[in-house]
Write a protein that holds these residues in place. Structure first.
Motif, PDB file in Angstrom:
ATOM      1  N   UNK A 179     -30.090  16.588  29.081  1.00 24.24           N
ATOM      2  CA  UNK A 179     -31.472  16.878  29.236  1.00 24.24           C
ATOM      3  C   UNK A 179     -31.507  18.441  28.842  1.00 24.24           C
ATOM      4  N   UNK A 180     -32.938  18.827  28.474  1.00 28.01           N
ATOM      5  CA  UNK A 180     -33.213  20.254  28.129  1.00 28.01           C
ATOM      6  C   UNK A 180     -33.073  21.037  29.187  1.00 28.01           C
ATOM      7  N   UNK A 181     -33.052  20.771  30.489  1.00 29.72           N
ATOM      8  CA  UNK A 181     -32.888  21.778  31.606  1.00 29.72           C
ATOM      9  C   UNK A 181     -31.763  21.329  32.489  1.00 29.72           C
ATOM     10  N   UNK A 182     -30.694  20.936  31.960  1.00 34.85           N
ATOM     11  CA  UNK A 182     -29.507  20.422  32.813  1.00 34.85           C
ATOM     12  C   UNK A 182     -28.200  21.168  32.103  1.00 34.85           C
ATOM     13  N   UNK A 183     -27.481  21.862  32.836  1.00 36.65           N
ATOM     14  CA  UNK A 183     -26.102  22.298  32.287  1.00 36.65           C
ATOM     15  C   UNK A 183     -25.155  21.280  31.961  1.00 36.65           C
ATOM     16  N   UNK A 184     -24.712  21.055  30.734  1.00 38.90           N
ATOM     17  CA  UNK A 184     -23.840  19.805  30.578  1.00 38.90           C
ATOM     18  C   UNK A 184     -22.626  19.762  31.253  1.00 38.90           C
ATOM     19  N   UNK A 185     -22.236  18.833  31.777  1.00 39.51           N
ATOM     20  CA  UNK A 185     -20.982  18.542  32.332  1.00 39.51           C
ATOM     21  C   UNK A 185     -19.950  17.886  31.519  1.00 39.51           C
ATOM     22  N   UNK A 186     -20.104  17.454  30.221  1.00 37.17           N
ATOM     23  CA  UNK A 186     -19.483  16.892  29.420  1.00 37.17           C
ATOM     24  C   UNK A 186     -19.639  17.161  27.971  1.00 37.17           C
ATOM     25  N   UNK A 187     -18.716  17.280  27.016  1.00 40.50           N
ATOM     26  CA  UNK A 187     -18.956  17.471  25.592  1.00 40.50           C
ATOM     27  C   UNK A 187     -17.995  16.946  24.887  1.00 40.50           C
ATOM     28  N   UNK A 188     -18.258  16.581  23.629  1.00 38.92           N
ATOM     29  CA  UNK A 188     -17.192  15.861  22.831  1.00 38.92           C
ATOM     30  C   UNK A 188     -17.198  16.447  21.290  1.00 38.92           C
ATOM     31  N   UNK A 189     -16.224  16.710  20.903  1.00 39.53           N
ATOM     32  CA  UNK A 189     -16.040  17.119  19.518  1.00 39.53           C
ATOM     33  C   UNK A 189     -15.371  16.122  18.700  1.00 39.53           C
ATOM     34  N   UNK A 190     -15.655  15.358  17.444  1.00 41.41           N
ATOM     35  CA  UNK A 190     -14.816  14.624  16.790  1.00 41.41           C
ATOM     36  C   UNK A 190     -14.499  15.411  15.703  1.00 41.41           C
ATOM     37  N   UNK A 191     -13.126  14.877  15.456  1.00 42.48           N
ATOM     38  CA  UNK A 191     -12.261  15.754  14.551  1.00 42.48           C
ATOM     39  C   UNK A 191     -11.606  14.757  13.615  1.00 42.48           C
ATOM     40  N   UNK A 192     -11.601  15.220  12.198  1.00 43.12           N
ATOM     41  CA  UNK A 192     -11.036  14.359  11.244  1.00 43.12           C
ATOM     42  C   UNK A 192      -9.925  14.997  10.397  1.00 43.12           C
ATOM     43  N   UNK A 193      -8.582  14.633  10.467  1.00 44.83           N
ATOM     44  CA  UNK A 193      -7.488  15.296   9.661  1.00 44.83           C
ATOM     45  C   UNK A 193      -6.962  14.452   8.867  1.00 44.83           C
ATOM     46  N   UNK A 194      -7.164  14.987   7.563  1.00 49.12           N
ATOM     47  CA  UNK A 194      -6.605  14.554   6.253  1.00 49.12           C
ATOM     48  C   UNK A 194      -5.428  14.901   5.888  1.00 49.12           C
ATOM     49  N   UNK A 195      -4.201  14.360   6.093  1.00 54.04           N
ATOM     50  CA  UNK A 195      -2.866  14.926   6.148  1.00 54.04           C
ATOM     51  C   UNK A 195      -2.190  14.467   4.713  1.00 54.04           C
ATOM     52  N   UNK A 196      -1.315  15.218   4.222  1.00 47.75           N
ATOM     53  CA  UNK A 196      -0.405  14.903   2.985  1.00 47.75           C
ATOM     54  C   UNK A 196       0.455  13.883   3.378  1.00 47.75           C
ATOM     55  N   UNK A 197       0.769  12.880   2.455  1.00 43.18           N
ATOM     56  CA  UNK A 197       1.858  11.794   2.790  1.00 43.18           C
ATOM     57  C   UNK A 197       3.213  12.261   3.043  1.00 43.18           C
TER      58      UNK A 197
END
Length: 363
Positions: free
Chosen positions: A242-260
Motif C-alpha cells: 500500500x502507499x502508506x506501508x513500509x514494505x516487508x518483502x520485495x522481489x527482483x526477477x533476473x535473467x541470465x543469458x549464458x554462453x554454451x
C-alpha cells in the motif's frame, strides 16, 4: 454432418506462395490441428515418405540407406494475433510487391514452407532426411511437441546433424546461448510510512542487488570459433502492499543469458557468486547448445551456404538436439527481429534463397 475439406497445399509451386497458404491457416499455439492436418495430407500424398502423426506434430522421413541423416525441423504454431487495429502481421496474409505480411511470416512459416518444398522436390537426396513439424513451441517448454517426440519417438531424433529453420536472414547461426531465470527476494518489517523508523524497507534492501547487476560486466565467450555475448539483467521488480506501508518483502526477477561453454550448474553458480548473501530461487533454466560446426555434415553445410557463421544469442530448440548429441544450427528465411511484431513480414526472395541453399546441399 458437414465435413470441411482439408486445406490443400501446393508443394510443387512457388515456395513463397506456399508460405502465404500456410499463413492463411491460423495456428496460434493450441490451435495447430488444421495446419497439422494440411501438412500431414500433403506429405502423405507424396507417397515416398514414412509419415507419423503425434498430436499436432507431423514427422516424415526418407529411408534410402544413405551414410548420413539430417533433420530439418520447424514449428507450426505462432504467437497470438495482433490486437492493434490495422496491423499487417495477422491472418489472412497480404502482399506488398514481393513482401509477404502475416502472423508467422518470419517465425516461422517461411521455414516450414521450405521444409515442405524440399520434401516434395527431393526424391533422391544425397543424405537421408527427417522432416519434423511440431506444435507448441511458442508456449511453456513442457508442452513442446519436439520435447514430446524426444520422449515418445526418440528414434526419430537420431541423426548426424540438424537444422532448425528459425529466421536467421539466411545466415548460419551455430548453437545458442542458455537461459536461466532467478527470483532474488529480500525481507523487511512492515510499519506505517509515517513512522518508517519502526520498520525495515525490503525494497531498499534490494538496492544492492540492482547495483551489483548494474556494475556487472557481461562476458563475451569464444566457443568453437564463435563469440557468444552474455547478459545478466534485472527484468522485473515487485514489492509493497500500500502507499502508506513500509514494505516487508520485495522481489527482483533476473535473467541470465549464458554462453554454451557453461552447463546449468556452472551458470547457476556464477550468478549465486555474484549475488552472494541474497536469497535466490531458480524459476526456469534451459541449457545452451555448442555450435558443433566441426562435424562433417555441419562443415559441408556451412561451405554450401557460403556465408560466415554467427552465434545465436537467443535460446532455440537447437539446444534440444544438442542435449541428444546431435549438432544443430539455425538457418532460415526472414529477420528474427520482426518475429512476433505487428508488422511481421518476409521477402519472397529470402524464402526462395533458403530453399535453393538447402536443395543445393541435399540434391
Amino acid at each position: 454432418m458437414t465435413v470441411l475439406p482439408v486445406n490443400r497445399l501446393d508443394l510443387e509451386g512457388d515456395v513463397a506462395a506456399l508460405t502465404a497458404a500456410l499463413l492463411d491457416i491460423e495456428s496460434v499455439s493450441g490451435n495447430e490441428a488444421s495446419i497439422a492436418d494440411a501438412v500431414e495430407s500433403a506429405l502423405r500424398a507424396l507417397g515416398r515418405l514414412e509419415v507419423v502423426r503425434d498430436g499436432d506434430t507431423v514427422m516424415a522421413r526418407t529411408n534410402l540407406g544413405r551414410s548420413e541423416r539430417v533433420i530439418l525441423a520447424g514449428h507450426l504454431d505462432t504467437v497470438p494475433l495482433p490486437s492493434v487495429p490495422g496491423s499487417r502481421g495477422t491472418v489472412p496474409s497480404s502482399w506488398e510487391g514481393e513482401v509477404l505480411y502475416g502472423r508467422g511470416a518470419t517465425d516461422m512459416k517461411g521455414g516450414v514452407a521450405v521444409q515442405l518444398a524440399l520434401a516434395a522436390q527431393l526424391a533422391e537426396p544425397t543424405r537421408d532426411v527427417t522432416y519434423i513439424f511440431y506444435d507448441h513451441e511458442e508456449v511453456d517448454a513442457a508442452l513442446s511437441g519436439l520435447g514430446r517426440v524426444a520422449r515418445s519417438y526418440p528414434e526419430w531424433l537420431k541423426a548426424d546433424f540438424a537444422i532448425l529453420l528459425e529466421p536467421t536472414d539466411g545466415t548460419v547461426e551455430g548453437g545458442c546461448n542458455g537461459t536461466m531465470r532467478f527470483q532474488a527476494r529480500t525481507t523487511g518489517k512492515a510499519a506505517h510510512s509515517a513512522r518508517a523508523w519502526m520498520g525495515e524497507n525490503a525494497i531498499h534492501g534490494a538496492a544492492e542487488i540492482l547495483v551489483r547487476l548494474r556494475d556487472h560486466e557481461p562476458a563475451t565467450v569464444r566457443v568453437e570459433g564463435l563469440d557468444y555475448r552474455e547478459s545478466l539483467n534485472a527484468v522485473r521488480i515487485s514489492g509493497g502492499t500500500a502507499g502508506n506501508v513500509i514494505p516487508d518483502a520485495a522481489m527482483v526477477e533476473i535473467n541470465y543469458r549464458f554462453a554454451p561453454d557453461k552447463d546449468l550448474a556452472q551458470a547457476e553458480a556464477y550468478v549465486r557468486n555474484l549475488l552472494e548473501g541474497f536469497d535466490l530461487v531458480v524459476t526456469d533454466a534451459s541449457a545452451g547448445a555448442r555450435p558443433g560446426l566441426d562435424r562433417p555434415a555441419a562443415a559441408s553445410f556451412v561451405a554450401a551456404v557460403g556465408a560466415e557463421p554467427k552465434p545465436k544469442y537467443g535460446w532455440t530448440d537447437v539446444a534440444r538436439f544438442s542435449a541428444l548429441g546431435v549438432p544443430a544450427v539455425n538457418f532460415g528465411p526472414g529477420d528474427a527481429l520482426l518475429a512476433h511484431s505487428d508488422n511481421e513480414h518476409v521477402e519472397a526472395e529470402a524464402i526462395r534463397g533458403c530453399l535453393r541453399a538447402l536443395r543445393t546441399w541435399l540434391d
